[in-house]
Design an enzyme around this catalytic site. Structure first.
Site, PDB file in Angstrom:
ATOM      1  N   ARG A  21       0.829  -1.195   0.000  1.00  0.00           N
ATOM      2  CA  ARG A  21       0.000   0.000   0.000  1.00  0.00           C
ATOM      3  C   ARG A  21       0.868   1.250   0.000  1.00  0.00           C
ATOM      4  O   ARG A  21       1.775   1.383   0.817  1.00  0.00           O
ATOM      5  CB  ARG A  21      -0.940   0.005   1.216  1.00  0.00           C
ATOM      6  CG  ARG A  21      -1.906  -1.167   1.214  1.00  0.00           C
ATOM      7  CD  ARG A  21      -2.663  -1.271   2.518  1.00  0.00           C
ATOM      8  NE  ARG A  21      -3.401  -2.530   2.591  1.00  0.00           N
ATOM      9  CZ  ARG A  21      -4.718  -2.628   2.452  1.00  0.00           C
ATOM     10  NH1 ARG A  21      -5.437  -1.552   2.246  1.00  0.00           N
ATOM     11  NH2 ARG A  21      -5.319  -3.796   2.540  1.00  0.00           N
ATOM     12  N   LYS A 156     -19.310 -17.546  18.894  1.00  0.00           N
ATOM     13  CA  LYS A 156     -19.626 -16.810  17.664  1.00  0.00           C
ATOM     14  C   LYS A 156     -20.037 -17.786  16.575  1.00  0.00           C
ATOM     15  O   LYS A 156     -19.609 -18.940  16.548  1.00  0.00           O
ATOM     16  CB  LYS A 156     -18.426 -15.993  17.203  1.00  0.00           C
ATOM     17  CG  LYS A 156     -17.222 -16.833  16.789  1.00  0.00           C
ATOM     18  CD  LYS A 156     -16.067 -15.956  16.311  1.00  0.00           C
ATOM     19  CE  LYS A 156     -14.869 -16.822  15.916  1.00  0.00           C
ATOM     20  NZ  LYS A 156     -13.714 -16.010  15.507  1.00  0.00           N
ATOM     21  N   SER A 189     -19.545  -1.917   2.070  1.00  0.00           N
ATOM     22  CA  SER A 189     -18.865  -0.853   1.328  1.00  0.00           C
ATOM     23  C   SER A 189     -18.072  -1.315   0.118  1.00  0.00           C
ATOM     24  O   SER A 189     -17.767  -0.514  -0.759  1.00  0.00           O
ATOM     25  CB  SER A 189     -17.921  -0.090   2.266  1.00  0.00           C
ATOM     26  OG  SER A 189     -16.891  -0.941   2.743  1.00  0.00           O
ATOM     27  N   HIS A 217     -21.605   3.327   6.276  1.00  0.00           N
ATOM     28  CA  HIS A 217     -21.614   3.841   4.902  1.00  0.00           C
ATOM     29  C   HIS A 217     -23.006   4.304   4.473  1.00  0.00           C
ATOM     30  O   HIS A 217     -23.253   4.484   3.274  1.00  0.00           O
ATOM     31  CB  HIS A 217     -21.085   2.780   3.945  1.00  0.00           C
ATOM     32  CG  HIS A 217     -19.615   2.552   4.082  1.00  0.00           C
ATOM     33  ND1 HIS A 217     -18.668   3.306   3.421  1.00  0.00           N
ATOM     34  CD2 HIS A 217     -18.919   1.673   4.854  1.00  0.00           C
ATOM     35  CE1 HIS A 217     -17.460   2.900   3.758  1.00  0.00           C
ATOM     36  NE2 HIS A 217     -17.578   1.913   4.622  1.00  0.00           N
ATOM     37  N   THR A 245     -20.587   6.287  11.897  1.00  0.00           N
ATOM     38  CA  THR A 245     -19.394   7.129  11.908  1.00  0.00           C
ATOM     39  C   THR A 245     -19.745   8.588  11.671  1.00  0.00           C
ATOM     40  O   THR A 245     -20.796   8.909  11.123  1.00  0.00           O
ATOM     41  CB  THR A 245     -18.401   6.671  10.821  1.00  0.00           C
ATOM     42  OG1 THR A 245     -17.190   7.410  10.929  1.00  0.00           O
ATOM     43  CG2 THR A 245     -18.985   6.885   9.424  1.00  0.00           C
ATOM     44  N   LYS A 248     -17.482  10.041   7.540  1.00  0.00           N
ATOM     45  CA  LYS A 248     -17.798   9.848   6.124  1.00  0.00           C
ATOM     46  C   LYS A 248     -18.811  10.900   5.685  1.00  0.00           C
ATOM     47  O   LYS A 248     -18.432  12.010   5.349  1.00  0.00           O
ATOM     48  CB  LYS A 248     -18.244   8.408   5.889  1.00  0.00           C
ATOM     49  CG  LYS A 248     -17.078   7.426   6.088  1.00  0.00           C
ATOM     50  CD  LYS A 248     -17.445   5.998   5.822  1.00  0.00           C
ATOM     51  CE  LYS A 248     -16.227   5.087   5.785  1.00  0.00           C
ATOM     52  NZ  LYS A 248     -15.458   5.044   7.038  1.00  0.00           N
ATOM     53  N   THR A 277      -9.883   5.936  26.776  1.00  0.00           N
ATOM     54  CA  THR A 277      -9.509   6.685  25.574  1.00  0.00           C
ATOM     55  C   THR A 277      -9.831   8.164  25.750  1.00  0.00           C
ATOM     56  O   THR A 277     -10.938   8.519  26.168  1.00  0.00           O
ATOM     57  CB  THR A 277     -10.263   6.148  24.339  1.00  0.00           C
ATOM     58  OG1 THR A 277      -9.921   4.772  24.148  1.00  0.00           O
ATOM     59  CG2 THR A 277      -9.899   6.937  23.094  1.00  0.00           C
ATOM     60  N   THR A 278      -8.886   9.019  25.422  1.00  0.00           N
ATOM     61  CA  THR A 278      -9.130  10.459  25.447  1.00  0.00           C
ATOM     62  C   THR A 278     -10.293  10.790  24.514  1.00  0.00           C
ATOM     63  O   THR A 278     -10.380  10.268  23.402  1.00  0.00           O
ATOM     64  CB  THR A 278      -7.879  11.230  24.998  1.00  0.00           C
ATOM     65  OG1 THR A 278      -6.818  10.940  25.915  1.00  0.00           O
ATOM     66  CG2 THR A 278      -8.126  12.732  24.961  1.00  0.00           C
ATOM     67  N   THR A 363      -8.693  -6.616   2.023  1.00  0.00           N
ATOM     68  CA  THR A 363      -9.923  -5.838   2.091  1.00  0.00           C
ATOM     69  C   THR A 363     -11.027  -6.501   1.279  1.00  0.00           C
ATOM     70  O   THR A 363     -12.205  -6.491   1.659  1.00  0.00           O
ATOM     71  CB  THR A 363      -9.678  -4.404   1.588  1.00  0.00           C
ATOM     72  OG1 THR A 363      -8.579  -3.839   2.322  1.00  0.00           O
ATOM     73  CG2 THR A 363     -10.891  -3.529   1.797  1.00  0.00           C
TER      74      THR A 363
END
Length: 407
Positions: A21, A156, A189, A217, A245, A248, A277-278, A363
């Site tokens: 990548r 699972k 996606s 998405h 999210t 996006k 986490t901050t 991916t």
């Protein structure tokens, strides 16, 4: 062990498979999206058009968002100053969570630094809250969902992508009394196909399972107010936990879940990924809240977005290109080979000033490598004409003929 040699070997494997990548150094230009400037490795610059960005609606450049961020940073400074539990909760965070709860018709919402963390933290925490929980996960769920399910230590089951018969078979096999959760996406996606939300909810009702949907998405882009595919299909009330999210369609950064007040309170209290986490910078929360509020009242942006996607798909089909079209805004063109995919991507950038990143394994599955175009409302006729001309030229006249490129 020769650690350097091992690193060299691992990286060389990616190079040899055509999967290494490469980061493209671009500078977005305020007010000119999707146009940007690419800085070449030699330091020279070239104007380009971005065709693979996730700023689906161009909200990252919208004055409504930028004004809210400027106001917040002038009022509060840069960072949040801590975790949500220790000095990192501000009026901006609370305002954003209220906007998100309202968007999805839920009692509450809970902010995370990204949707990846929201998925990972929530799915890995749920078995602590429901001992013996079995999670049924779609085979094509995002890596963040897979990681959350993997780390939770519970049972699972992986059902074949969108295969309701397989999901039913797995549900029927397990103890009827065991707590259950079905995790899936509204819009996948890479292929741009939709999850069968209503049918999954029916199965969840039948087998007394919770439902967990990833709308990453889709939020901002589907539904009367941008609540996602579940809102479009009038099914939000049947989903127990919604993940999405802010990075996006909303053009900023961050992720969240929306659920009942008790569910959000429990995740807030038990999930290490939230506790330690901050929190998001206040300016980011302010910009995201402004973006969410704006898109609730701007269906015309969503309509233009869908129109541009339909136009691009129609024109690429007209060239005979192997695109996948499930009726969403995502436009994948299948190349089928990582080296060829990278070659076309490089030529688009170098020769036509068009930037689209190659999508390779892991991916997507091997043999389905692709270029994934993401049109926006501001990819107008000029930009679409340029892209179609470039793809036609490369597909027709590249040293590799169409048959070779397609597989």
């Amino acid at each position: 062990m020769d650690y350097t040699a091992e690193l060299d070997s691992a990286l060389q494997q990616l190079h040899s498979e055509g999967r290494y990548r490469t980061f493209i150094d671009i500078e977005r230009q305020r007010g000119h999206y999707p146009h940007a400037v690419w800085t070449r490795p030699d330091g020279t610059q070239q104007p380009i058009t971005v065709w693979c960005g996730n700023d689906y609606l161009g909200m990252g450049q919208n004055p409504v968002v930028l004004d809210a961020m400027h106001e917040a940073i002038d009022a509060t400074g840069a960072g949040s100053g801590g975790t949500r539990n220790i000095s990192g909760t501000t009026v901006y965070h609370k305002r954003l969570e209220a906007e998100l709860a309202d968007l999805h018709g839920k009692e509450a919402a809970l902010l995370f630094t990204s949707a990846y963390i929201a998925n990972d933290a929530t799915l890995s925490t749920l078995p602590k809250l429901f001992p013996g929980l079995i999670i049924y996960s779609d085979a094509l769920n995002h890596a963040s969902m897979i990681e959350g399910v993997r780390r939770n230590g519970g049972a699972k089951r992986i059902f074949r992508h969108n295969d309701l018969d397989h999901l039913r078979e797995l549900l029927e096999t397990d103890d009827p009394a065991a707590p259950k959760l079905i995790a899936f996406e509204s819009l996948y996606s890479m292929d741009g196909d939709f999850g069968p939300i209503e049918a999954i909810c029916d199965l969840a009702d039948e087998f007394n399972a919770l439902t967990y949907i990833d709308e990453v998405h889709a939020v901002g882009m589907y539904g009367p107010r941008g609540g996602g595919v579940a809102e479009r299909d009038r099914l939000m009330h049947r989903i127990d936990i919604i993940n999405a999210t802010l990075a996006k369609a909303y053009g900023v950064m961050g992720g969240y879940i929306a659920a009942s007040e008790k569910m959000c309170d429990a995740i807030r209290s038990y999930a290490p990924g939230f506790i330690f986490t901050t929190s998001l910078p206040p300016a980011v929360a302010a910009g995201a809240a402004a973006s969410v509020a704006h898109l609730k009242r701007a269906p015309e942006i969503r309509e233009t977005h869908q129109t541009q996607a339909k136009i691009l798909k129609t024109r690429l089909k007209g060239l005979g290109l192997p695109i996948i079209d499930h009726g969403s805004h995502i436009v994948p063109v299948i190349v089928g080979d990582p080296v060829h995919t990278k070659m076309i991507s490089d030529m688009l950038l170098e020769d036509f000033s068009i930037y689209v990143q190659p999508i390779n394994f892991p991916t997507v599955p091997r043999g389905t490598e692709r270029l994934r175009f993401t049109p926006s409302p501001v990819h107008g006729p000029k930009e679409i004409d340029a892209l179609v001309h470039a793809m036609d030229s490369l597909w027709s006249h590249c040293a590799l003929n169409r048959a070779e490129l397609a597989g």
